[in-house]
Design an enzyme around this catalytic site. Sequence first.
Site, PDB file in Angstrom:
ATOM      1  N   HIS A 133     -18.532  -5.229  20.584  1.00  0.00           N
ATOM      2  CA  HIS A 133     -19.166  -4.623  19.081  1.00  0.00           C
ATOM      3  C   HIS A 133     -18.184  -5.631  17.685  1.00  0.00           C
ATOM      4  O   HIS A 133     -18.312  -5.338  16.748  1.00  0.00           O
ATOM      5  CB  HIS A 133     -18.160  -2.920  18.652  1.00  0.00           C
ATOM      6  CG  HIS A 133     -18.582  -2.415  19.546  1.00  0.00           C
ATOM      7  ND1 HIS A 133     -18.242  -2.254  20.911  1.00  0.00           N
ATOM      8  CD2 HIS A 133     -19.690  -1.508  19.570  1.00  0.00           C
ATOM      9  CE1 HIS A 133     -18.686  -0.999  21.235  1.00  0.00           C
ATOM     10  NE2 HIS A 133     -19.567  -0.585  21.199  1.00  0.00           N
ATOM     11  N   HIS A 185     -31.601   2.241  24.658  1.00  0.00           N
ATOM     12  CA  HIS A 185     -31.709   3.773  24.823  1.00  0.00           C
ATOM     13  C   HIS A 185     -33.337   4.641  25.895  1.00  0.00           C
ATOM     14  O   HIS A 185     -33.186   5.308  26.445  1.00  0.00           O
ATOM     15  CB  HIS A 185     -31.167   4.887  24.004  1.00  0.00           C
ATOM     16  CG  HIS A 185     -30.656   4.862  22.962  1.00  0.00           C
ATOM     17  ND1 HIS A 185     -30.156   4.659  21.490  1.00  0.00           N
ATOM     18  CD2 HIS A 185     -28.988   4.434  23.222  1.00  0.00           C
ATOM     19  CE1 HIS A 185     -29.146   4.568  21.058  1.00  0.00           C
ATOM     20  NE2 HIS A 185     -28.360   4.203  22.056  1.00  0.00           N
ATOM     21  N   CYS A 234     -16.572   0.636  20.617  1.00  0.00           N
ATOM     22  CA  CYS A 234     -16.166   1.336  21.984  1.00  0.00           C
ATOM     23  C   CYS A 234     -15.593   2.488  22.731  1.00  0.00           C
ATOM     24  O   CYS A 234     -15.271   3.548  24.119  1.00  0.00           O
ATOM     25  CB  CYS A 234     -15.003   0.746  22.956  1.00  0.00           C
ATOM     26  SG  CYS A 234     -15.525  -1.499  23.123  1.00  0.00           S
ATOM     27  N   CYS A 240     -10.425   0.121  19.675  1.00  0.00           N
ATOM     28  CA  CYS A 240     -12.129   0.278  18.881  1.00  0.00           C
ATOM     29  C   CYS A 240     -13.041   1.140  18.381  1.00  0.00           C
ATOM     30  O   CYS A 240     -13.131   1.856  19.608  1.00  0.00           O
ATOM     31  CB  CYS A 240     -12.640  -0.837  19.838  1.00  0.00           C
ATOM     32  SG  CYS A 240     -14.836  -1.048  19.397  1.00  0.00           S
ATOM     33  N   LYS A 250     -28.366  -9.098  21.791  1.00  0.00           N
ATOM     34  CA  LYS A 250     -28.386  -7.576  21.857  1.00  0.00           C
ATOM     35  C   LYS A 250     -28.569  -7.175  20.638  1.00  0.00           C
ATOM     36  O   LYS A 250     -29.450  -7.841  19.892  1.00  0.00           O
ATOM     37  CB  LYS A 250     -27.006  -7.401  21.137  1.00  0.00           C
ATOM     38  CG  LYS A 250     -25.645  -7.219  22.932  1.00  0.00           C
ATOM     39  CD  LYS A 250     -24.770  -6.828  22.664  1.00  0.00           C
ATOM     40  CE  LYS A 250     -24.210  -5.530  22.523  1.00  0.00           C
ATOM     41  NZ  LYS A 250     -23.282  -5.045  22.885  1.00  0.00           N
ATOM     42  N   CYS A 255     -13.428  -7.171  19.053  1.00  0.00           N
ATOM     43  CA  CYS A 255     -13.918  -7.095  20.382  1.00  0.00           C
ATOM     44  C   CYS A 255     -15.617  -7.349  20.626  1.00  0.00           C
ATOM     45  O   CYS A 255     -16.633  -7.583  19.927  1.00  0.00           O
ATOM     46  CB  CYS A 255     -14.202  -5.298  19.978  1.00  0.00           C
ATOM     47  SG  CYS A 255     -15.875  -4.439  21.307  1.00  0.00           S
ATOM     48  N   LYS A 295     -28.229  -3.785  14.793  1.00  0.00           N
ATOM     49  CA  LYS A 295     -28.334  -3.570  13.159  1.00  0.00           C
ATOM     50  C   LYS A 295     -28.654  -4.357  12.762  1.00  0.00           C
ATOM     51  O   LYS A 295     -29.469  -4.931  11.633  1.00  0.00           O
ATOM     52  CB  LYS A 295     -27.833  -1.564  12.937  1.00  0.00           C
ATOM     53  CG  LYS A 295     -28.433  -0.448  12.890  1.00  0.00           C
ATOM     54  CD  LYS A 295     -27.979   0.172  11.417  1.00  0.00           C
ATOM     55  CE  LYS A 295     -28.058   1.376  12.260  1.00  0.00           C
ATOM     56  NZ  LYS A 295     -26.969   2.662  11.001  1.00  0.00           N
ATOM     57  N   HIS A 305     -33.279   3.280  20.344  1.00  0.00           N
ATOM     58  CA  HIS A 305     -33.535   2.030  20.400  1.00  0.00           C
ATOM     59  C   HIS A 305     -34.509   2.043  21.863  1.00  0.00           C
ATOM     60  O   HIS A 305     -34.007   2.963  22.485  1.00  0.00           O
ATOM     61  CB  HIS A 305     -33.311   1.313  19.638  1.00  0.00           C
ATOM     62  CG  HIS A 305     -31.712   0.973  20.747  1.00  0.00           C
ATOM     63  ND1 HIS A 305     -31.203   0.587  22.096  1.00  0.00           N
ATOM     64  CD2 HIS A 305     -30.045   0.943  20.075  1.00  0.00           C
ATOM     65  CE1 HIS A 305     -30.373   0.551  22.462  1.00  0.00           C
ATOM     66  NE2 HIS A 305     -29.848   0.624  21.108  1.00  0.00           N
TER      67      HIS A 305
END
Length: 514
Positions: free
Chosen positions: A147, A21, A129, A126, A298, A144, A301, A18
């Site tokens: 996430h 990255h 992570c 997690c 953030k 978390c 998806k 994405h």
Amino acid sequence: MNKFYVTTAIDYVNATPHIGHAYEKIAADIVARYHRMKGSDVFFLTGVDEHGSKVEKSAKEAGKEPKEFCDDMSSKFEAAWKKLNLSNDHFIRTTDDYHEASVQGIFKKLLDKGDIYKGTYEGLYCEGCEDFVRERDLDEDGNCPNHMKPPKKLEENNYFFKLTEYKDKLRQWIDANPDCIKPEGRKKEILNQLNDPELGDFSVSRARHSLTWGVPVPGDSEQVIYVWIDALSNYITGIGYPHDMEKFKRYWPADLHLIGKDINKFHSIFWPALLMAAEIEPPRQVYAHGFITVNGKKLSKSLGNVIDPNALVDEYGADAVRYYLMAATPFDNDGDFSTEDFIKRVNAELANNLGNLLNRTLTLVDRNCDGIVPDQDPEHILRKQANEIHVVFDQHMDKLEFAKAIDALFALVDQANKYMNDEKPWTLFKEGKKKEGEEVLFTCMEVLRRTAMHIYPFTPALAQKIWYQLGNDDDIGVIGDRKDDDMFDMLKPGAKVRNTGPVFNRLELVEAAG
Ligand code: ME8
């Protein structure tokens, strides 16, 4: 010759790339191109992180064997980076044979030394992570915070790394090397974590029943090397440790590990400690950049706001994407991506301010100077500013202040546009003031030449086009040895300019791409 070794984080292949990255990889490419231009022997490493339970799970969901799944996903990352015009010298996959062998060697070395030992661990884990988390760091729903999922309770016999032995050494390393963790705020976070007595030894393996997709622990078929020691080692295996020690010695220590702020602990605590244990020098700098968000959120998806860099490049071109991501976001902080702002900014700066300045200048050179760079040597303040722009530009680049470096360049371009409007060279030529008219054009061409050189790491294709239209035949990327004193007066009087049309076409919004 100076060397410069720059790396990126290696991306998990559980999902396609994405823009977050892409952001990091583009930044690394800009750094690599910038240092190559300055004549350094550069090595730029990027790649993918293929082991671990996340990837294993995604492979299962896709109905594929992990290796087959990774082959497919890795090629998608590699293709995306090619499309973005990244100039990486190597693309490492953690399933590469040489990497796996080297990871086992490193593990064994630390085991033999006693820095890795076997123990039991019980805690909250997690999967997102790929790390144990503390109860007090969870949000009010017990998730978390990174996430948004609850961690799992885990109790296992694992191998551990004796981090506690290295805490003092890490503090000394940070003290002695003030630039080793950047930005400053991120360094403070690391120092706080180091001072937290709860930061203890960390586990470096998993039992085979909870993780199968990974590098086996040498000599223990029941344990698999856990992702972080595997992933972090890419920075040394990717330049030859230990199979090509000549290359390794040429580039290590890394001059810059570029990573996102979420994985700073692994890079600024675990990694230098592992290196110290392996008797390898720690990196010169870890830089933890901010995150790309969409509407302040953030990328995720589940929110459906993940932007595919491939689609953006297909619609708008690599230069535009590279430019906008770096110009519009402060690298040390989060920055929001919006397609509307992207189009607006790129059109205003690349098509209008820069593209039009070139077009206007060359049209006037064609009409009034037979299309030849005039033989003038004007002493104008703008020319002096153009000759000195590298000082402030380099100061920003060396601190990875990409947006500020671009602002400095465009302040110069804006001044050149104003200068042209004020001086009206077309009138000067009409009035028979040929020398004065030529001086204005020469000065604007100098600004354009400088801008092309400096903007090259950001927008390599655009820079090359400007360079070519200004009458140069060589490859702007390999003019190399950018010794700044030599950069004066490289505009070639007598060279034929090539006014072959706009160097950057205005973008139109395409709904599907953003
Ligand atoms: O963490 N904006 O992989 P990863 C900017 N495999 N950067 C972002 C981002 C965003 N929205 N989202 C992610 C891993 N990143 C490990 C790394 S390195 C030895 C192992 C960044 O695929 C993130 O911070 O989750 C990280 O630097 C990189 O993308 C890969 O993230």
